[in-house]
Every structure is written in C-alpha cells, then in structure tokens.
Design an enzyme around this catalytic site. Structure first.
Site, short mmCIF file in Angstrom:
data_model
loop_
_atom_site.label_atom_id
_atom_site.label_comp_id
_atom_site.label_asym_id
_atom_site.label_seq_id
_atom_site.Cartn_x
_atom_site.Cartn_y
_atom_site.Cartn_z
N HIS A 248 0.85 -1.18 0.00
CA HIS A 248 0.00 0.00 0.00
C HIS A 248 0.89 1.23 0.00
O HIS A 248 2.05 1.18 0.45
CB HIS A 248 -0.89 0.02 1.25
CG HIS A 248 -2.03 -0.96 1.19
ND1 HIS A 248 -3.01 -0.91 0.23
CD2 HIS A 248 -2.33 -2.03 1.99
CE1 HIS A 248 -3.88 -1.89 0.43
NE2 HIS A 248 -3.50 -2.58 1.50
N CYS A 298 -0.02 2.86 -4.26
CA CYS A 298 -0.73 4.08 -4.59
C CYS A 298 0.09 5.31 -4.25
O CYS A 298 0.90 5.30 -3.33
CB CYS A 298 -2.06 4.15 -3.85
SG CYS A 298 -3.34 3.21 -4.68
#
Length: 440
Positions: A248, A298
């Site tokens: 992430h 991301c």
C-alpha cells in the site's frame, strides 16, 4: 572492442585496479585517440586511484577495435611491462583491417553439395567473398512459421560512453519486498493478488541475470533494515541494483521523490528515504552504476476518471472484475516520516545521479490491482520486459508500459497513469538470458 579483448580486461580487472596508476596513462591514451579529454576528465572525477583505474578499464571496454593494442602500448611505455605481458599472453592474434581500396580476398567456407555444385572435372579456386558482410552473414533466416514472432529490430546494443556497462554476470542484486498481509491495527486491507506480481517479477529479473531475494510482509523497521543491509553489501562485481516494493502507498512530504510505501505495521517509509540508502554517498560500490526502483503502490487516494479522446487515439481495455486499490489517505504523522533518525537517510544530500524510480501511478492517485491476475502495472511491466528487453533501453520500455496501462479502465470508468523520476545519465540495456540459462 573485440569480445575476446573485453573478456581479457574483465578477467584481469582486479590486477589492473590494484597495480595501475591511471594518471601515467592519460596522455598516451589521449594521443592515440582511445579517449577524449572529456572522457579522461570524467575518469579523473570518479574518485581515488583505484576508482579511476576501475573506471578506466570499464570505459576502455566500450572503445573501438584499436583500444586494446593501444592500451598495451601505453602500459609498456609507462613501465607496466608485466601487466602488458599478462594481457598480451591471453590476446588472440589481431588481423589487420583490410583497406576498402585493397581488399583481402578470402575463400568461402565449405558448403553442402546440394547448395553449391561446382562443375565436374574442374579445380577452379573458390569465388571471392565480398569485402563487406552481407545481411545473410549477420542474421539467420527465420523459419516461415516463426516470422510473426520475430521481435522488432531495436537499437544495436553496444557498450559506449552513452550506455551503462551491463555485462557482469550476475548483472546485480534485486531485492523484492512483497507486503501482502497487514496487521489489524494498521486498518489496511490485505493485498490479494500481490503474490502473483511478486512471482512474475522474481522470474523476470532472474531472466535478466539478476540475483533475486524476496522478503515478505515486512514492518517499517524491517524494510529499512533490508535496505540498509543491501547498501552495505559490496556491489563492486555488479553493474546494477534493483529494488521492487509491492505494498500500500500514500502521499508524503518530500523534497525529491514523492510518495511513501507502508510496512505491514501501518507505518509508511518515504520513497526518498528508500532511494537514499543506495545513492553514491551511502553505497560507494554503486557509484556511477544504475539504481532502479519499481514501486507498485498508490500515490494517494484520488481516482482518475480520465478525459474523452477520439476512438482512434486509444484502444481501451477493461480491467478485471476484482480490481482493488493500493490507496491510503495522505499520511499526517510527522514521526513516521522523520528524515533524521538515521545518518544514512538524510534529506539534505544532493540530488542523486544514476537513480530511476518507476511508479505504478501518478503521485496523488490510486493504483489498481486485480486480485486474480495481479496489478495492471506489474503485469504490463513484465510483458514489456519479456518482449523488448533484448532490443530496447529501459526508458523506452517504461514509455511502452505507460501507454499500455493508460488504456486500461477499472469498472469501465477509472484510469491509471504510471510514470518515473529519471536521474539516469546513460541508456540502460538489460541482459536477456535464453530460457535454458535462467536460474531456478
């Protein structure tokens, strides 16, 4: 340079680096046209005597066919008779280059009778060979059924002052950090499909002749420990270093490289800290060598819905039904982004050279991952490397990745745009091993 001469230099590099004082050779190499003054100045700026000697030998390998014999002459002139003798004893006899005005006629090799049928009863000499090689001398004719699979013709892959040296074996180390299962208190979802990405890139970088190490589910401190350990290794025998992080990600305050990636404990490591571990100051054995970072994470929480173009502009592709985001809101913890808790990760260093950071998405936006097939970015990167690594340089291939990923849509609506921060100084061509030579 003749491959045999290049092999001799590589085999004896340790002795040359240990014994040579490059400053005694510069004038001779300059007068013989082996190096230009700019090239010599670049070698002088590489550091200590040993560093200069190492760089001189590397650059020598990128020069023309006369570089090796000219180097031997310089060694003898400067009193390195034993080194010259050592190199000369391994060197093949150098055939003179024929002049176009006075070509050397050589006989053709013996050919099967069904291809060349001389007249019976005659003993005429073989026909003359053209002075310049023809296309049939250079490229074997593919079978008709495989013609469509032939890769497109790319740039000739020669070592030169414009290309990084990438012929060490193995080429370098590749560290893959694959964060899949996150601790409950982190409030981060598990990243289903990331193991697919990891397996693809492990196989791919092995096929590019890297030694690959995979680490799974690392916390913040463990990520930094692995990067620190990588930086402390001796990379002198390698030409490159690769770091892949699958996790992430989020936005983060930065002065150079945007973004941060999460440990499984929910603490983010800024990208500029990650790159600082391997810069020229903190990892001397990687000075002047390419350091590559590939980040599937991301850059923020914003979703890109794209904009309309004519149907001829793109060929849209639909993402999978199980697309997920690797997105987390912007981090607000100044402690987790501290840049001063370790002396080898300061943010006040000059902008590093020879570093490329490839992001799966534009800073601030989400990155899409199919839980069944893996992420758009890694799947496309793996495919492009497989098809083009033998012919194209890295930056060209990353543009191909950008183009292909930009044409995919999630849920028929959302888009993704990869990109990179490129501080490379030269073109980078990977090695592409045949399948039979790929380590298991």
């Amino acid at each position: 340079m003749d491959p045999k001469h290049k092999t001799i230099l590589q085999r004896n590099r340790t002795n040359l680096v240990k014994d040579l004082d490059p400053s005694t050779l510069y004038d001779g190499l300059l007068s013989r046209g082996v190096f230009t003054q700019d090239m010599i100045d670049e070698i002088k700026s590489s550091g200590t005597r040993r560093d200069q000697a190492r760089q001189l030998v590397r650059d020598l390998e990128t020069r023309g066919s006369r570089a090796f014999p000219a180097f031997l002459e310089c060694l003898r002139e400067c009193g390195y008779e034993s080194l010259a003798l050592l190199l000369h004893s391994e060197a093949p006899v150098i055939q003179p280059v024929p002049s176009p005005l006075n070509p050397v006629i050589r006989p053709l090799p013996v050919c099967p009778v069904d291809i060349r049928k001389p007249d019976k009863g005659h003993s005429s000499p073989p026909k003359e060979v053209p002075v310049y090689p023809t296309e049939i001398d250079l490229i074997p004719s593919p079978s008709p059924e495989k013609e469509s699979l032939k890769p497109r013709q790319g740039r000739t892959r020669r070592d030169s002052i414009q290309n990084y040296k990438m012929d060490a074996s193995p080429c370098g180390l590749c560290l893959i950090i694959n964060n899949v299962e996150f601790e409950q208190h982190s409030e981060l979802k598990n990243r289903k499909g990331s193991d697919i990405d990891c397996d693809k890139l492990e196989r791919r970088f092995k096929s590019l002749n890297f030694n690959v190490v995979v680490k799974r589910n690392l916390k913040y401190k463990q990520i930094r420990h692995e990067l620190s350990a990588l930086a402390k290794k001796d990379h002198s025998a390698y030409d490159c270093c690769v770091v892949v992080i699958l996790s992430h990600g989020t936005e983060a305050t930065h002065s150079r490289f945007p973004g941060a990636v999460y440990g499984v404990d929910g603490s983010p490591v800024p990208v500029q800290i990650i790159t600082n571990y391997l810069n020229g100051q903190h990892c001397p054995s990687l000075q002047g060598k390419p350091k590559l970072f590939f980040l599937q994470a991301c850059g923020g929480g914003e979703k890109d819905t794209g904009f309309e173009v004519s149907p001829d502009e793109v060929q849209p592709s639909m993402g999978g039904a199980d697309d997920q985001m690797d997105a987390i809101p912007t981090s607000s913890s100044s402690d987790s982004l501290s840049m001063s808790d370790e002396p080898d990760a300061r943010a006040t260093l000059p902008t590093p050279s020879d570093i490329l950071v490839s992001y799966s998405t534009f800073p601030g936006y989400v990155s899409w991952r199919d839980t069944q097939a893996g992420s758009w970015y890694v799947e496309t990167l793996d495919h492009v490397l497989e098809q083009n690594a033998a012919t194209d340089d890295l930056v060209t291939m990353l543009m191909m990745v950008n183009n292909e990923v930009s044409q995919i849509s999630a849920k028929g609506l959302y888009k993704q745009m990869p990109g990179s921060f490129n501080f490379l100084r030269k073109l980078l061509y990977f090695q592409a091993l045949p399948p039979s030579h790929i380590p298991r």
